[in-house]
Write an enzyme that holds these catalytic residues in place. Structure first.
Site, short mmCIF file in Angstrom:
data_model
loop_
_atom_site.label_atom_id
_atom_site.label_comp_id
_atom_site.label_asym_id
_atom_site.label_seq_id
_atom_site.Cartn_x
_atom_site.Cartn_y
_atom_site.Cartn_z
N ASN A 154 -43.81 19.08 -16.39
CA ASN A 154 -42.72 18.19 -16.79
C ASN A 154 -43.16 16.73 -16.94
O ASN A 154 -42.77 16.03 -17.87
CB ASN A 154 -41.56 18.29 -15.81
N GLU A 212 -44.58 18.72 -3.19
CA GLU A 212 -43.42 18.06 -3.79
C GLU A 212 -42.71 19.12 -4.60
O GLU A 212 -43.20 19.55 -5.64
CB GLU A 212 -43.87 16.88 -4.64
N CYS A 266 -38.04 16.22 -11.48
CA CYS A 266 -37.70 16.64 -10.12
C CYS A 266 -36.57 15.81 -9.53
O CYS A 266 -35.69 16.32 -8.86
CB CYS A 266 -38.94 16.55 -9.22
N GLU A 305 -46.47 11.20 -1.33
CA GLU A 305 -47.41 10.68 -2.31
C GLU A 305 -47.03 9.23 -2.59
O GLU A 305 -45.93 8.78 -2.29
CB GLU A 305 -47.39 11.52 -3.58
#
Length: 474
Positions: free
Chosen positions: A144, A242, A276, A455
């Site tokens: 994505n 994630e 996300c 992150e």
């Protein structure tokens, strides 16, 4: 840029075709790597690891800075390639390429911040703590936001002195490979960065099961993340995950409704809803729901859907057929069962120029039951449910009612309301009067079923460094 101009990556052996999701045309081919390719990449990375670890962190950071400079100079060409393989409009692709450069520049700027400790202890003598690289690290990249997330996962381990093996998504490997070449041109030694192409079931699974990794970072859906975590855990390899989200956007009665409606449309339909941290549920105060919903539909109706390489397109196709077909099935099933009210969209746009692409209309639904699949799973596409709440407490309860905890936003003019909601929302990141944008300076990650670890930010070095304590007594 014509598709023929970027059909440049071909080798012998089994190949994976990279297809333009707007046209169905072949953009390029990459090797269908598997267990053997991953093993060879890890071996090559291990051979390069020792020399790379000996370099000063600032020197390692300078290479990232030079890479960012080259990337910026090639933004248009890289964006055209990203649009061709991923589908997003050119302006979004340019933003992602620039975002990749931003991340490289940020880690260049903080590359001198890695420090050990020195502790004079009267009973033991002198203690000092060394920070050392953990070894070859793995990274599995989604389709994505392939370029931005590549930078997120690459920069911290590289600056910390680790070699990295990257497995890009099989539908979007080309721009990642091009940027890997740019980093080598910027001075990254051969072998330090390895890119292995292949499917998740072959190359991805092999990388996750590699016992010698010092760390593994994965971004993707929750189910696959659980499988990756289990595979790595069997070898004691630590992971950063994630995973999926069902991000809630809370619109209070005192919010700037025009700004909130624009934020909801941008936050949901950016990248065709394939982000996300996209706005996946709007929870709006009942007193302003009708007015706000009308604004939403007006703004969504103004989005031009089409081939992302064409001028004026506001939303491109979904990236792959399973993604588009899954969205279509979910919406059709809910409407067929009498769940909710369709306010706009809900199908494939009309027109012959849409037939070859993986397009779906910007879709808004309301009045869904609490157990609707559109509210309780990660809907990775351009579908926005609108939910009514009677109070802030009710809105927070609804926001926290899913298994996910990635992101959320609250829209209000009252700072006390904003702070209260921020403290009570189950989310790794909370925006106030904005949504979606994530600077590289701050930690990012989820809670609950949305993942583990963080992150971005200087704290992202921590998983890629191990402490070694030395006690000296004269």
């Amino acid at each position: 840029m014509r598709e023929d101009d970027i059909r440049s990556i071909t080798t012998s052996g089994e190949q994976i075709r990279v297809v333009n999701p707007a046209t169905g045309g072949v953009v390029g081919e990459v090797p269908a790597g598997g267990k053997a390719a991953v093993a060879a990449a890890v071996d090559a990375a291990e051979a390069a690891q020792a020399g790379w670890a000996k370099r000063d962190p600032r020197e390692r950071g300078k290479i990232l800075g030079e890479g960012a400079r080259i990337i910026r100079a090639q933004t248009d060409a890289l964006a055209a390639l990203l649009t061709a393989e991923q589908g997003k409009p050119l302006h979004e692709a340019r933003n992602e390429i620039q975002g990749c450069a931003n991340v490289l520049e940020y880690y260049h700027s903080v590359s001198g911040s890695i420090r050990g400790e020195c502790l004079p202890l009267s009973s033991y003598g002198l203690a000092y703590v060394l920070k050392e690289p953990v070894g070859v690290c793995g990274a599995i990249i989604p389709w994505n936001m392939p370029v931005l997330i590549f930078a997120w996962k690459l920069c911290p381990p590289l600056v910390a002195g680790n070699a990295v093996v990257v497995k890009p998504a099989s539908s979007t490997p080309l721009t990642t490979m091009r940027i890997a070449d740019i980093l080598e041109a910027a001075g990254l030694p051969a072998g330090v960065l390895q890119v292995v192409t292949g499917t998740g079931a072959s190359a991805g699974a092999a990388l996750a099961a590699t016992p010698s990794l010092g760390h593994l970072s994965f971004t993707g859906d929750t189910k696959t993340g659980e499988e990756v975590s289990q595979a790595a855990g069997r070898n004691g390899v630590p992971v950063t995950l994630e995973l999926g989200g069902s991000d809630a956007m809370i619109v209070c009665r005192d919010a700037d409704l025009h700004a909130a409606a624009a934020g909801a449309v941008a936050g949901r339909f950016y990248n065709c809803g394939q982000t996300c941290t996209a706005v996946k549920r709007v929870i709006v105060d009942a007193s302003v729901k009708e007015q706000f919903t009308r604004m939403l539909c007006e703004k969504a109706a103004g989005i031009a859907v089409g081939d992302g390489s064409r001028p004026g397109v506001g939303m491109g196709p979904l990236n792959n057929a399973p993604a588009r077909d899954g969205i279509r099935r979910m919406v059709d099933a809910c409407l067929s069962a009498g769940e909710g009210t369709l306010l706009c969209g809900g199908g494939i746009p009309d027109g012959a120029h849409y037939e070859k692409g993986l397009f779906y209309e910007p879709t808004i639904v309301s009045d869904l039951p609490d157990d609707s699949v559109l509210l309780n799973t990660e809907v990775f596409g351009p579908v926005l449910p609108v939910i009514s709440a009677e109070s802030l407490d009710d809105a927070i309860r609804i926001a926290n009612s899913t298994r996910y905890g990635l992101g959320a936003s609250v829209w209000t003019h009252d700072i006390k309301t904003a702070m209260l909601a921020s403290s009570q929302l189950d989310a790794g990141i909370v925006w106030v009067n904005q949504h979606l944008r994530i600077p590289p300076d701050v930690p990012f990650g989820g809670m609950k079923a949305s993942g583990t670890g963080r992150e971005n930010g200087s704290g992202a070095f921590d998983p890629y460094l191990r402490s070694k304590t030395v006690l000296v007594r004269s």
